[in-house]
Write a protein that holds these residues in place. Structure first.
Motif, short mmCIF file in Angstrom:
data_model
loop_
_atom_site.label_atom_id
_atom_site.label_comp_id
_atom_site.label_asym_id
_atom_site.label_seq_id
_atom_site.Cartn_x
_atom_site.Cartn_y
_atom_site.Cartn_z
N ALA A 133 14.79 25.14 59.19
CA ALA A 133 13.70 25.86 59.86
C ALA A 133 12.61 26.25 58.87
O ALA A 133 11.42 26.16 59.16
N LEU A 134 13.02 26.66 57.68
CA LEU A 134 12.03 27.00 56.64
C LEU A 134 11.24 25.76 56.23
O LEU A 134 10.03 25.81 56.04
N ALA A 135 11.95 24.64 56.10
CA ALA A 135 11.29 23.40 55.68
C ALA A 135 10.34 22.89 56.77
O ALA A 135 9.28 22.34 56.47
N ALA A 136 10.71 23.07 58.03
CA ALA A 136 9.91 22.55 59.14
C ALA A 136 8.62 23.35 59.34
O ALA A 136 7.64 22.84 59.85
N GLY A 137 8.64 24.61 58.94
CA GLY A 137 7.45 25.44 59.15
C GLY A 137 7.35 25.92 60.58
O GLY A 137 8.18 25.59 61.43
N PRO A 138 6.30 26.68 60.89
CA PRO A 138 6.17 27.24 62.23
C PRO A 138 5.76 26.20 63.27
O PRO A 138 5.23 25.14 62.93
N ASP A 139 5.99 26.52 64.51
CA ASP A 139 5.58 25.68 65.63
C ASP A 139 4.05 25.68 65.69
O ASP A 139 3.43 26.74 65.84
N PRO A 140 3.41 24.50 65.58
CA PRO A 140 1.95 24.47 65.56
C PRO A 140 1.30 24.53 66.95
O PRO A 140 0.09 24.67 67.06
#
Length: 201
Positions: A133-140
């Motif tokens: 989740a940290l690697a994916a980043g926030p939902d854009p």
């Protein structure tokens, strides 16, 4: 005793979880539900200490139910237990007020420990999923972009989406275009796939 509500749509899985938790001396499964729309009414009636929720269920999802439970029963902790370990699901569940998030392929012993920990006020998150989740980043995506992608997932036309969401067709096209750009895809079908695989929808 820690009173547990168990929400799982697969009967065999629900029965196995109830049996395993029932073997613990300090845990009692006070209610079991098979659909998302049963979670809140049954929880209000039974007043569990911990609600153990699946995400994808008929009649409603566990993340939406989490937010409703936090408003209706603030003393009830929510632990999400799902097959779908997607970073976006984790982020959305935590934003909705979940205290924990585990995937079903983890060791059985961890589940009872996790129930006790969230009941004690701790946060419990599957470590590999937290890192993802940290690697994916926030939902854009914005809420409206998610809405049009959800409608697209069923194969709806732009005109269909516009009618269902009460938007103009040009507005729907703008939202779809923005979602395609943000997901780095070539068309709305690919955008839906990326959004689903990340748990944004």
């Amino acid at each position: 005793m820690i009173r547990v509500l168990l929400a799982e749509d697969q009967g065999m899985m629900r029965g196995a979880l109830a049996l395993l938790l029932g073997l613990e001396p300090d845990l009692e499964v006070v209610a079991q539900v098979a659909t998302g729309d049963q979670i809140v009414p049954v929880a209000v009636r039974e007043r569990p200490d911990v609600a153990l929720l699946d995400i994808e269920m008929p009649g409603g999802d566990g993340i939406t139910a989490t937010g409703q439970l936090r408003r209706r029963l603030p003393g009830c902790r929510v632990l999400i237990l799902t097959t779908f370990g997607r970073p976006g699901y984790l982020r959305r569940a935590m934003e909705a007020g979940a205290s924990g998030f585990l995937v079903k392929d983890g060791p059985v012993e961890e589940l009872a420990v996790a129930v006790r920990r969230v009941h004690a006020g701790e946060r419990v998150v599957d470590p590999a999923l937290a890192a993802a989740a940290l690697a994916a980043g926030p939902d854009p995506l914005t809420d409206r972009e998610r809405d049009v992608l959800r409608e697209s997932a069923g194969g709806a036309t732009v005109a269909d989406i516009a009618a269902r969401l009460r938007l103009s067709e040009s507005t729907v096209r703008n939202y779809l275009s923005a979602a395609i750009t943000k997901t780095g895809t070539r068309n709305r079908i690919e955008a839906v796939g990326v959004a689903q695989s990340n748990g944004w929808l």
